[in-house]
Design a protein around this motif. Structure first.
Motif, PDB file in Angstrom:
ATOM      1  N   UNK A 165      69.477  46.443 -32.866  1.00  0.00           N
ATOM      2  CA  UNK A 165      70.724  46.190 -32.141  1.00  0.00           C
ATOM      3  C   UNK A 165      70.464  45.506 -30.801  1.00  0.00           C
ATOM      4  N   UNK A 166      69.458  46.001 -30.080  1.00  0.00           N
ATOM      5  CA  UNK A 166      69.140  45.420 -28.773  1.00  0.00           C
ATOM      6  C   UNK A 166      68.642  43.982 -28.912  1.00  0.00           C
ATOM      7  N   UNK A 167      67.774  43.722 -29.895  1.00  0.00           N
ATOM      8  CA  UNK A 167      67.237  42.374 -30.105  1.00  0.00           C
ATOM      9  C   UNK A 167      68.357  41.398 -30.416  1.00  0.00           C
ATOM     10  N   UNK A 168      69.264  41.797 -31.267  1.00  0.00           N
ATOM     11  CA  UNK A 168      70.376  40.910 -31.621  1.00  0.00           C
ATOM     12  C   UNK A 168      71.262  40.608 -30.412  1.00  0.00           C
ATOM     13  N   UNK A 169      71.556  41.639 -29.615  1.00  0.00           N
ATOM     14  CA  UNK A 169      72.397  41.432 -28.434  1.00  0.00           C
ATOM     15  C   UNK A 169      71.696  40.540 -27.417  1.00  0.00           C
ATOM     16  N   UNK A 170      70.417  40.818 -27.178  1.00  0.00           N
ATOM     17  CA  UNK A 170      69.655  40.014 -26.205  1.00  0.00           C
ATOM     18  C   UNK A 170      69.580  38.566 -26.668  1.00  0.00           C
ATOM     19  N   UNK A 171      69.279  38.340 -27.941  1.00  0.00           N
ATOM     20  CA  UNK A 171      69.158  36.973 -28.456  1.00  0.00           C
ATOM     21  C   UNK A 171      70.487  36.232 -28.362  1.00  0.00           C
ATOM     22  N   UNK A 172      71.574  36.894 -28.720  1.00  0.00           N
ATOM     23  CA  UNK A 172      72.886  36.243 -28.680  1.00  0.00           C
ATOM     24  C   UNK A 172      73.277  35.875 -27.257  1.00  0.00           C
ATOM     25  N   UNK A 173      73.093  36.799 -26.335  1.00  0.00           N
ATOM     26  CA  UNK A 173      73.489  36.523 -24.949  1.00  0.00           C
ATOM     27  C   UNK A 173      72.543  35.519 -24.288  1.00  0.00           C
ATOM     28  N   UNK A 174      71.251  35.548 -24.646  1.00  0.00           N
ATOM     29  CA  UNK A 174      70.308  34.567 -24.095  1.00  0.00           C
ATOM     30  C   UNK A 174      70.634  33.166 -24.599  1.00  0.00           C
ATOM     31  N   UNK A 175      70.991  33.036 -25.870  1.00  0.00           N
ATOM     32  CA  UNK A 175      71.385  31.731 -26.409  1.00  0.00           C
ATOM     33  C   UNK A 175      72.628  31.209 -25.689  1.00  0.00           C
ATOM     34  N   UNK A 176      73.556  32.089 -25.431  1.00  0.00           N
ATOM     35  CA  UNK A 176      74.776  31.685 -24.734  1.00  0.00           C
ATOM     36  C   UNK A 176      74.464  31.217 -23.320  1.00  0.00           C
ATOM     37  N   UNK A 177      73.552  31.922 -22.643  1.00  0.00           N
ATOM     38  CA  UNK A 177      73.158  31.512 -21.289  1.00  0.00           C
ATOM     39  C   UNK A 177      72.396  30.196 -21.316  1.00  0.00           C
ATOM     40  N   UNK A 178      71.579  29.981 -22.356  1.00  0.00           N
ATOM     41  CA  UNK A 178      70.814  28.740 -22.442  1.00  0.00           C
ATOM     42  C   UNK A 178      71.731  27.539 -22.646  1.00  0.00           C
ATOM     43  N   UNK A 179      72.788  27.713 -23.410  1.00  0.00           N
ATOM     44  CA  UNK A 179      73.704  26.604 -23.696  1.00  0.00           C
ATOM     45  C   UNK A 179      74.794  26.466 -22.641  1.00  0.00           C
ATOM     46  N   UNK A 180      75.255  27.594 -22.119  1.00  0.00           N
ATOM     47  CA  UNK A 180      76.336  27.570 -21.125  1.00  0.00           C
ATOM     48  C   UNK A 180      75.981  28.501 -19.963  1.00  0.00           C
ATOM     49  N   UNK A 205      62.571  35.958 -29.547  1.00  0.00           N
ATOM     50  CA  UNK A 205      62.371  34.523 -29.763  1.00  0.00           C
ATOM     51  C   UNK A 205      62.705  34.146 -31.202  1.00  0.00           C
ATOM     52  N   UNK A 206      62.275  34.961 -32.149  1.00  0.00           N
ATOM     53  CA  UNK A 206      62.577  34.678 -33.557  1.00  0.00           C
ATOM     54  C   UNK A 206      64.083  34.730 -33.821  1.00  0.00           C
ATOM     55  N   UNK A 207      64.764  35.692 -33.213  1.00  0.00           N
ATOM     56  CA  UNK A 207      66.211  35.793 -33.393  1.00  0.00           C
ATOM     57  C   UNK A 207      66.931  34.611 -32.754  1.00  0.00           C
ATOM     58  N   UNK A 208      66.459  34.155 -31.587  1.00  0.00           N
ATOM     59  CA  UNK A 208      67.054  32.988 -30.938  1.00  0.00           C
ATOM     60  C   UNK A 208      66.839  31.739 -31.776  1.00  0.00           C
ATOM     61  N   UNK A 209      65.673  31.619 -32.376  1.00  0.00           N
ATOM     62  CA  UNK A 209      65.385  30.455 -33.226  1.00  0.00           C
ATOM     63  C   UNK A 209      66.318  30.424 -34.432  1.00  0.00           C
ATOM     64  N   UNK A 210      66.586  31.589 -35.006  1.00  0.00           N
ATOM     65  CA  UNK A 210      67.506  31.653 -36.141  1.00  0.00           C
ATOM     66  C   UNK A 210      68.931  31.278 -35.747  1.00  0.00           C
ATOM     67  N   UNK A 211      69.278  31.502 -34.502  1.00  0.00           N
ATOM     68  CA  UNK A 211      70.617  31.180 -34.023  1.00  0.00           C
ATOM     69  C   UNK A 211      70.756  29.715 -33.617  1.00  0.00           C
ATOM     70  N   UNK A 212      69.679  28.938 -33.739  1.00  0.00           N
ATOM     71  CA  UNK A 212      69.754  27.497 -33.507  1.00  0.00           C
ATOM     72  C   UNK A 212      69.669  27.077 -32.067  1.00  0.00           C
ATOM     73  N   UNK A 213      69.027  27.872 -31.206  1.00  0.00           N
ATOM     74  CA  UNK A 213      68.886  27.469 -29.814  1.00  0.00           C
ATOM     75  C   UNK A 213      67.942  26.270 -29.718  1.00  0.00           C
ATOM     76  N   UNK A 214      68.084  25.471 -28.685  1.00  0.00           N
ATOM     77  CA  UNK A 214      67.235  24.293 -28.507  1.00  0.00           C
ATOM     78  C   UNK A 214      65.767  24.705 -28.323  1.00  0.00           C
ATOM     79  N   UNK A 215      64.840  23.955 -28.939  1.00  0.00           N
ATOM     80  CA  UNK A 215      63.421  24.276 -28.755  1.00  0.00           C
ATOM     81  C   UNK A 215      62.981  24.242 -27.295  1.00  0.00           C
ATOM     82  N   UNK A 216      63.605  23.381 -26.483  1.00  0.00           N
ATOM     83  CA  UNK A 216      63.245  23.321 -25.067  1.00  0.00           C
ATOM     84  C   UNK A 216      63.565  24.633 -24.357  1.00  0.00           C
ATOM     85  N   UNK A 217      64.625  25.304 -24.769  1.00  0.00           N
ATOM     86  CA  UNK A 217      64.967  26.598 -24.170  1.00  0.00           C
ATOM     87  C   UNK A 217      63.938  27.656 -24.562  1.00  0.00           C
TER      88      UNK A 217
END
Length: 594
Positions: A165-180, A205-217
């Protein structure tokens, strides 16, 4: 990976918590009838208060063979004595604070003690579950803190799904911060991730990659995490910012943890080209070599460095290695593999024209790498353990056509010869075998003609080149004299060209005079020693009379050493400097050095 373990017991805090426990327990009128052991702490409590909330303790008492249970061992309790104290307070109805730091441990303890809503309404497990959903996991920072607290709660925290649960929440919110990004600096979230264990960081990192975050992030987060986690080894990206201990202990726990950390970080690197600075990759390679990581880890870093080798600096290539007794050396094999891989890649992509690897046209990238390699050789030339074979092996990795000028290579060779003064003539010729004397600039040839460290054949090659240029200059002057043009038709550029040519010829005459004196000194030394070897006879004939000039006495030997005979030397690089020179049939004339 995060390791399974228990929170360390702080005796001061434990004694103070037991004192507080005694205050609210002994305030009851009914004396205690059971002692609960949690690690090294003992809690005197009431059975009926515990059984009312904990199904696990109820089963222990009911299933016990003893008629009257007076002692319960809960040493496997998640979170240790401090968390059990809060669970016991909940059983007694005493208020305490649930925070993002302790909510994961409390939830694990509640599940362990079976303090669920199925057994009793509004039980501890339900309270912690609500706090997780409504408070702790509502923000990125809170979710990261909860995830961090799960490291000492494995494997139960993973089994209960808290980690996921924590990994999913962290990955989702980190992706959102990286894009916006909503805060400054925009990459603030990468700093937040640095408190995590490398195993949990890899999960994020693996969860963020699955969510399609930019490789530069992803690359930005990995760089920040590496700098924070390996700050004692990677202080900066300058190439010299690596801190090494005085002794090498491959078996220490700290080195083992650092080794696992480097290998884990390398396995996380995205495959996209150009995401990581070259100095960051070189710093990681230094750490990998120093910590003696697996061959797979080091090969992966070498491959990544070779892809962007055109951006490397000499300091980046100075990769230290260590012997078993702690002696600091240089890892020349890694550098050789990096350069070789780069050259092979350039060859495979078709940057060479005509199909000839050594004589084909090279890319600007390869020419830039060639200059870096020559500068690197000059830097390591004073290294005592550098052998001639290793020196030439690195120098010959770069095709000769990649060097427009061999001045940088000549500088490296000269430094090597100066640092190894005990080499004989044959060994010095081997050192110079990677250099083409005909590709030296005028200043380099001038220096080489006076350099006593160089073997004689290199000096004569440079001299013969100057002789050809001088001959070419004299013939051009005579040809210009045949065609008489009015002085008014002579342009300023022609006058400047004549002046430059005259100065160059004068300088060459002066240099040839010095060479004549040098050869004369050699003749005197040979005669004084009484030697009559064939080499001395072939260089300067002692039987010639003084009436012969310098060119007549050396012309035969220079003809034998002519690098242009029988195709023994590559003349493809003399297209500009020897333009107009008739090499095959020089005009028969006497030259004067007066």
């Amino acid at each position: 990976m995060a390791t399974e373990g228990k929170s360390p017991i702080n005796m001061n805090s434990m004694s103070s918590s037991l004192q507080r426990t005694g205050q609210w327990v002994f305030s009851q009128d009914i004396p205690t009838d059971v002692v609960v052991e949690v690690g090294e702490a003992n809690f005197s409590l009431h059975k009926f208060m515990l059984v009312a909330k904990s199904n696990y303790i109820r089963k222990l008492i009911m299933e016990s063979k003893e008629s009257d249970v007076t002692r319960i061992d809960l040493s496997d309790m998640p979170g240790g004595p401090e968390i059990f104290e809060k669970a016991a307070k909940f059983c007694y109805g005493v208020n305490f604070e649930i925070t993002v730091q302790n909510v994961a441990a409390l939830h694990c303890a509640a599940e362990f003690l079976q303090m669920t809503d199925k057994y009793c309404d509004n039980n501890l497990a339900g309270r912690t579950q609500d706090f997780l959903s409504q408070v702790a996991l509502s923000s990125l920072s809170g979710a990261i803190v909860v995830l961090k607290s799960c490291e000492i709660l494995l494997p139960i925290s993973r089994d209960l799904g808290i980690v996921r649960r924590c990994v999913d929440v962290v990955a989702a919110k980190a992706c959102n911060e990286a894009m916006f990004p909503c805060r400054t600096p925009p990459n603030w979230w990468t700093e937040e991730l640095c408190i995590l264990d490398v195993g949990f960081f890899a999960d994020v990192v693996a969860s963020m990659k699955q969510r399609g975050v930019k490789p530069s992030s992803l690359a930005s987060s990995i760089i920040t995490y590496t700098e924070k986690s390996l700050r004692d080894l990677v202080r900066d990206h300058s190439g010299r910012g690596v801190k090494f201990s005085d002794t090498v202990d491959n078996d220490s726990d700290e080195r083992s943890l650092q080794r696992d950390l480097v290998e884990s970080i390398v396995s996380l690197l995205p495959s996209d080209k150009g995401l990581f600075p070259i100095n960051f990759l070189c710093s990681l390679l230094r750490c990998a070599v120093f910590l003696d990581t697996t061959l797979t880890c080091k090969n992966e870093l070498e491959k990544r460095i070779s892809v962007v080798l055109e951006h490397v600096s000499v300091d980046d290539l100075l990769i230290p290695s260590f012997t078993y007794d702690g002696e600091r050396l240089l890892d020349l094999d890694s550098v050789r593999r990096i350069i070789s891989s780069f050259v092979e890649k350039e060859k495979n992509v078709g940057v060479f024209n005509g199909g000839d690897f050594n004589r084909g046209l090279c890319s600007v990238t390869l020419q830039r790498v060639a200059k870096t390699v020559d500068s690197y050789l000059a830097e390591i030339a004073t290294y005592g353990e550098l052998t001639i074979s290793k020196f030439n092996a690195i120098a010959n990795l770069v095709p000769k056509s990649a060097r427009k000028s061999d001045d940088d290579l000549y500088r490296a060779i000269d430094i090597f010869l100066k640092a190894h003064p005990n080499l004989d003539e044959i060994e010095r010729e081997k050192v110079c075998s990677s250099m083409d004397p005909l590709k030296l600039s005028y200043d380099a040839r001038l220096h080489a003609s006076q350099n006593k460290r160089l073997p004689v054949n290199i000096v004569l090659h440079a001299l013969y080149y100057d002789q050809l240029k001088l001959r070419s200059g004299v013939e051009e002057q005579e040809e210009r004299a045949v065609v008489v043009l009015p002085e008014a038709l002579k342009t300023r550029s022609q006058l400047q060209a004549d002046t430059t040519l005259a100065k160059e010829n004068e300088a060459l005459r002066s240099e040839l005079m010095k060479m004549k004196l040098y050869v004369s000194d050699m003749q005197k030394n040979k005669n004084g020693a009484g030697t009559s070897s064939s080499n001395s006879t072939s260089l300067v004939s002692n039987n010639k009379k003084s009436k012969h000039t310098f060119f007549s006495s050396v012309s035969k030997k220079l003809g034998k050493l002519n690098p242009f005979r029988h195709g023994s030397k590559d003349t493809s690089n003399l297209d500009e400097d020897l333009a107009g020179v008739d090499i095959t049939k020089p005009r028969r004339r006497r030259f004067s050095i007066s």
